[in-house]
Write a protein that holds these residues in place. Structure first.
Motif, PDB file in Angstrom:
ATOM      1  N   HIS A   6       0.850  -1.426  -0.093  1.00 26.28           N
ATOM      2  CA  HIS A   6       0.028  -0.079   0.192  1.00 26.28           C
ATOM      3  C   HIS A   6       1.025   1.279   0.184  1.00 26.28           C
ATOM      4  CE1 HIS A   6      -2.954   2.953   0.983  1.00 26.28           C
ATOM      5  NE2 HIS A   6      -3.935   1.819   1.085  1.00 26.28           N
ATOM      6  N   TRP A   7       0.627   2.213  -0.785  1.00 26.12           N
ATOM      7  CA  TRP A   7       1.250   3.160  -1.017  1.00 26.12           C
ATOM      8  C   TRP A   7       1.501   4.355   0.161  1.00 26.12           C
ATOM      9  CZ3 TRP A   7      -3.772   2.897  -2.990  1.00 26.12           C
ATOM     10  CH2 TRP A   7      -4.572   3.731  -2.624  1.00 26.12           C
ATOM     11  N   LEU A   8       0.627   4.267   1.191  1.00 27.20           N
ATOM     12  CA  LEU A   8       0.763   4.897   2.338  1.00 27.20           C
ATOM     13  C   LEU A   8       1.419   4.413   3.222  1.00 27.20           C
ATOM     14  CD1 LEU A   8      -3.011   6.424   2.895  1.00 27.20           C
ATOM     15  CD2 LEU A   8      -0.869   7.622   2.027  1.00 27.20           C
ATOM     16  N   ALA A   9       1.729   3.129   3.248  1.00 23.00           N
ATOM     17  CA  ALA A   9       2.897   2.376   4.084  1.00 23.00           C
ATOM     18  C   ALA A   9       4.154   2.702   3.632  1.00 23.00           C
ATOM     19  CB  ALA A   9       2.444   0.950   4.272  1.00 23.00           C
ATOM     20  N   THR A  10       4.372   2.478   2.247  1.00 20.98           N
ATOM     21  CA  THR A  10       5.643   2.756   1.883  1.00 20.98           C
ATOM     22  C   THR A  10       6.028   4.028   1.955  1.00 20.98           C
ATOM     23  OG1 THR A  10       5.168   1.201  -0.138  1.00 20.98           O
ATOM     24  CG2 THR A  10       6.828   2.942  -0.377  1.00 20.98           C
ATOM     25  N   ALA A  11       5.220   5.266   1.739  1.00 15.37           N
ATOM     26  CA  ALA A  11       5.522   6.423   1.939  1.00 15.37           C
ATOM     27  C   ALA A  11       5.932   6.805   3.650  1.00 15.37           C
ATOM     28  CB  ALA A  11       4.118   7.501   1.377  1.00 15.37           C
ATOM     29  N   HIS A  35      -2.187  -1.658   9.295  1.00 18.67           N
ATOM     30  CA  HIS A  35      -3.358  -2.061  10.104  1.00 18.67           C
ATOM     31  C   HIS A  35      -4.441  -1.211   9.849  1.00 18.67           C
ATOM     32  CE1 HIS A  35      -0.535  -3.744  13.447  1.00 18.67           C
ATOM     33  NE2 HIS A  35      -0.685  -4.595  12.597  1.00 18.67           N
ATOM     34  N   VAL A  36      -4.142   0.176   9.446  1.00 14.84           N
ATOM     35  CA  VAL A  36      -5.304   1.093   9.374  1.00 14.84           C
ATOM     36  C   VAL A  36      -5.715   1.044   7.766  1.00 14.84           C
ATOM     37  CG1 VAL A  36      -5.838   3.598   9.593  1.00 14.84           C
ATOM     38  CG2 VAL A  36      -4.098   2.550  11.013  1.00 14.84           C
ATOM     39  N   VAL A  37      -4.916   1.136   6.839  1.00 18.21           N
ATOM     40  CA  VAL A  37      -5.258   1.213   5.487  1.00 18.21           C
ATOM     41  C   VAL A  37      -5.493   0.074   4.594  1.00 18.21           C
ATOM     42  CG1 VAL A  37      -4.014   3.607   5.545  1.00 18.21           C
ATOM     43  CG2 VAL A  37      -2.905   1.400   4.722  1.00 18.21           C
ATOM     44  N   GLU A  38      -5.253  -1.081   5.231  1.00 18.24           N
ATOM     45  CA  GLU A  38      -5.418  -2.352   4.892  1.00 18.24           C
ATOM     46  C   GLU A  38      -6.095  -3.418   5.806  1.00 18.24           C
ATOM     47  OE1 GLU A  38      -2.940  -3.284   0.852  1.00 18.24           O
ATOM     48  OE2 GLU A  38      -1.940  -3.958   2.676  1.00 18.24           O
ATOM     49  N   PRO A  39      -7.422  -2.628   6.420  1.00 19.13           N
ATOM     50  CA  PRO A  39      -7.881  -3.682   7.530  1.00 19.13           C
ATOM     51  C   PRO A  39      -8.704  -4.823   7.242  1.00 19.13           C
ATOM     52  CG  PRO A  39      -9.279  -1.537   6.896  1.00 19.13           C
ATOM     53  CD  PRO A  39      -8.029  -1.643   6.040  1.00 19.13           C
ATOM     54  N   GLY A 389      -9.373 -11.049   0.367  1.00 19.03           N
ATOM     55  CA  GLY A 389      -8.791 -10.734   1.613  1.00 19.03           C
ATOM     56  C   GLY A 389      -7.671 -11.423   2.054  1.00 19.03           C
ATOM     57  N   ASP A 390      -6.579 -11.009   2.043  1.00 17.44           N
ATOM     58  CA  ASP A 390      -5.576 -11.821   2.392  1.00 17.44           C
ATOM     59  C   ASP A 390      -4.439 -11.355   3.270  1.00 17.44           C
ATOM     60  OD1 ASP A 390      -3.237 -10.958   0.007  1.00 17.44           O
ATOM     61  OD2 ASP A 390      -5.167 -11.037  -0.636  1.00 17.44           O
ATOM     62  N   THR A 391      -3.435 -10.766   2.847  1.00 17.03           N
ATOM     63  CA  THR A 391      -2.312 -10.352   3.680  1.00 17.03           C
ATOM     64  C   THR A 391      -1.577  -9.081   3.165  1.00 17.03           C
ATOM     65  OG1 THR A 391      -2.131 -12.647   4.095  1.00 17.03           O
ATOM     66  CG2 THR A 391      -0.011 -11.356   4.588  1.00 17.03           C
ATOM     67  N   CYS A 392      -0.513  -8.615   3.996  1.00 16.24           N
ATOM     68  CA  CYS A 392       0.150  -7.113   3.645  1.00 16.24           C
ATOM     69  C   CYS A 392       1.516  -7.917   3.532  1.00 16.24           C
ATOM     70  CB  CYS A 392      -0.201  -6.448   4.599  1.00 16.24           C
ATOM     71  SG  CYS A 392      -1.734  -5.814   4.685  1.00 16.24           S
ATOM     72  N   HIS A 393       2.303  -6.984   2.947  1.00 16.16           N
ATOM     73  CA  HIS A 393       3.744  -7.228   3.224  1.00 16.16           C
ATOM     74  C   HIS A 393       4.603  -5.724   2.913  1.00 16.16           C
ATOM     75  CE1 HIS A 393       7.368  -9.446   2.718  1.00 16.16           C
ATOM     76  NE2 HIS A 393       7.862  -8.707   1.783  1.00 16.16           N
ATOM     77  N   ILE A 394       5.652  -5.907   3.481  1.00 16.88           N
ATOM     78  CA  ILE A 394       6.701  -4.753   3.565  1.00 16.88           C
ATOM     79  C   ILE A 394       8.278  -5.030   3.555  1.00 16.88           C
ATOM     80  CG2 ILE A 394       6.613  -4.216   6.073  1.00 16.88           C
ATOM     81  CD1 ILE A 394       6.646  -1.311   5.390  1.00 16.88           C
ATOM     82  N   ASP A 395       8.905  -4.262   2.723  1.00 14.03           N
ATOM     83  CA  ASP A 395      10.262  -4.729   2.683  1.00 14.03           C
ATOM     84  C   ASP A 395      11.056  -3.365   2.805  1.00 14.03           C
ATOM     85  OD1 ASP A 395      10.106  -7.512   1.791  1.00 14.03           O
ATOM     86  OD2 ASP A 395       9.119  -6.575   0.072  1.00 14.03           O
TER      87      ASP A 395
END
Length: 582
Positions: A6-11, A35-39, A389-395
């Motif tokens: 999600h772009w807001l998490a990356t930002a 948690h907030v933007v991909e509930p 509906g599945d999952t998120c990821h961040i690197d």
């Protein structure tokens, strides 16, 4: 560089890096924004796993273990006495002890540099003042609106205010969760050091108002995906007993690179087993863009994932043997020119392989002959590739060489009823356990369910060079495998590898309720090409076409130790993932 789903998490993560924070500060900030933007894809009541390496000790990949266990009251006998044959896919009986928040706090304490208040400020601001909601959030709410209005009124109150489902771009808020973050920060306000302030917040989470609100709320029976009403079994002691931790990564050397994954309490080592099987073939068998390559990859995945079902769990797993060259050669010999429709685990000395119920369809007893809510929970990616509906990821990688790959999940808004005081619900990871005896992943109090969360860290010459991951349940490692083959063997750039057509097998028992499988099933993007798809069908694969851009939500950050150049890549599918850096 930062990359996420999600772009807001990356930002937010990138903003931390721009202000001098390190990769771990940035990852934690981005994760709480998720948690907030991909509930519909993750929440504070869920779980996470990460793999990271520090600039101080770059050659040692470390697993951040954020998978909670089954509560003390989660016994097979209790669930069977409730008339269940499977752990439900939604409702509090499916909840493992929440672990994500404690894991992120632990990482921040030990490897971050920022104050907790500053790291959480991004998520707190979006929760309190609002953010533009994704179309997929509204679609998820719409799919479960009758459940919310008829059975989960607290969820309806939060996600359908005044009975209205939010439309794409509507500004939505979660003031209850913003208050939770404020209270966690306030819990440490009187402590002497940064580390003590974070530990005070951890105690408040596990022993204070969060635990009390959750345990009290789920004690009231509520509708589950079984079609029946059940009360949860989690206790205050279950919350208090859990702490996240660090573990040694499971690794495999492949073509000069070291691939690091979680232990076999996660599905990660199945990727390593697949690579070990494929490594005995020539490069032409590893090209996902050809019929030969796609066929060989699908067949190798079936064999490795059969071993996942037979042996993996929070138990004694013969991992060294399963990753040995001798065993890989034995498994490799089973691959022929034709697609297998059998469940074929191998034999490990001293261990009896478990064979799960091999159902092609399933309806809970309480819903037989009725219209019911059997499909709620995390269906991850459906058989035709639709993400419901599945999952998120961040690197994240920073200027000093710290690198982390992390996959937060669970606690989706459709997992169980919203706890009003907290603004979130508990997860449903226990659906990955069996109620049958003898499985390495049978439901057992105090044991972790075998999670699908499976981030990847890749090292070269003792230094981390790639952090990679994807949402997608059982498909997470299958899509990452294609990326690894295309970059390491095929020479693709990170973005080229993510953009290229993907595929996966469904000829495996599913990890999520209702835990069915499709013998010989293969899902492909149409861009793989008519000739390749026709060849796969000739070989006996039961092919489902998912569309041109439908499979995979990968992201990655990359470091070139020779030049110092950093790169990042994100998934274009759905126009939601984002990579950034400078």
């Amino acid at each position: 560089m930062s990359a996420s789903t999600h772009w807001l998490a990356t930002a937010s993560a990138q903003a931390v890096l721009e202000r001098g924070g390190n990769a771990f500060d940035a990852a934690v900030a981005g994760a709480f924004v998720l948690h907030v933007v991909e509930p519909h894809l993750n929440g504070p009541g869920g779980d996470m796993t990460g793999v990271f390496a520090t600039a101080e000790n770059p050659s040692k990949p470390v697993v951040l273990m954020g998978q909670g266990p089954a509560p003390a009251g989660a016994t097979r006998e209790h669930y069977l006495s409730e008339g269940l044959e499977l752990v439900p896919g939604a409702g509090a009986l499916a909840a493992a002890v929440p672990a994500a928040v404690d894991a992120w706090f632990l990482l921040l304490r030990d490897h971050g540099s920022w104050e907790l208040a500053d790291v959480l400020a991004f998520a707190c601001r979006y929760a309190r003042h609002g953010h533009p909601v994704l179309a997929r959030v509204g679609a998820t709410i719409n799919a479960v609106k009758e459940l919310f209005t008829e059975h989960w009124p607290t969820s309806a109150a939060l996600w359908m205010p005044d009975g209205k489902i939010p439309a794409e771009g509507d500004i939505v808020k979660n003031e209850a969760y913003a208050s939770v973050l404020d209270r966690l920060v306030a819990a440490g306000s009187g402590a002497g050091s940064r580390e003590e302030r974070i530990d005070a917040a951890r105690r408040e989470w596990s022993e204070g108002f969060v635990a009390r609100a959750a345990v009290d709320f789920i004690s009231t029976p509520h509708r589950h995906s079984s079609g029946q009403d059940h009360a949860g079994v989690m206790s205050l002691q279950d919350f208090a007993n859990f702490q996240a931790g660090y573990e040694e990564a499971t690794t495999l050397d492949f073509r000069g690179y070291t691939i690091a994954k979680t232990g076999p309490w996660g599905q990660g080592p199945a990727l390593l087993q697949t690579l070990a099987i494929l490594n005995g073939f020539g490069d032409d068998h590893m090209d996902p863009s050809t019929a030969l390559g796609a066929h060989t990859i699908l067949e190798a995945q079936k064999l490795a994932i059969a071993d996942r079902e037979a042996y993996y769990g929070d138990s004694d797993v013969p991992m060294e043997y399963l990753l040995s060259e001798e065993y890989a050669a034995e498994r490799r010999a089973l691959i022929t020119d034709q697609a297998s429709t059998e469940f074929r685990p191998g034999t490990a000395p001293g261990h009896t392989p478990f064979t799960p119920p091999l159902r092609t369809e399933y309806t809970p007893p309480a819903l037989t002959g009725k219209d019911g809510f059997a499909g709620v929970g995390e269906p991850t990616v459906s058989r035709d590739g639709e993400t419901r509906g599945d999952t998120c990821h961040i690197d994240v990688v920073d200027q000093w060489g710290n690198m982390i790959s992390a996959t937060p999940s669970g606690g989706w808004l459709q997992s169980s009823p919203t706890i009003p005081e907290l603004g979130f619900c508990l997860g449903s990871r226990l659906q990955m356990t069996w109620l049958e005896e003898g499985a390495p992943s049978s439901l057992e109090p105090g044991k972790r369910p075998r999670t699908t969360l499976t981030p990847t860290l890749i090292l070269k010459d003792g230094k981390p060079v790639v952090a990679l991951g994807s949402p997608g349940g059982d498909q997470q490692d299958q899509w990452q495998l294609v990326y690894i083959l295309r970059t390491i063997v095929g020479g693709y750039s990170p973005q080229q590898a993510i953009d290229a057509p993907s595929l996966h097998t469904t000829s495996i028992p599913g990890s999520f309720f209702p835990r069915t499988w499709e013998p010989g099933g293969a899902v492909v993007e149409d861009r793989l090409g008519e000739e390749v798809i026709a060849d796969l069908e000739q070989r006996g694969h039961v092919v489902t076409r998912a569309g041109d851009w439908a499979l995979g939500r990968l992201s990655a950050v990359v470091s070139d130790p020779a030049t110092g150049v950093l790169m990042a890549a994100a998934n274009p599918r759905g126009a939601q993932g984002y990579a950034a850096g400078r």
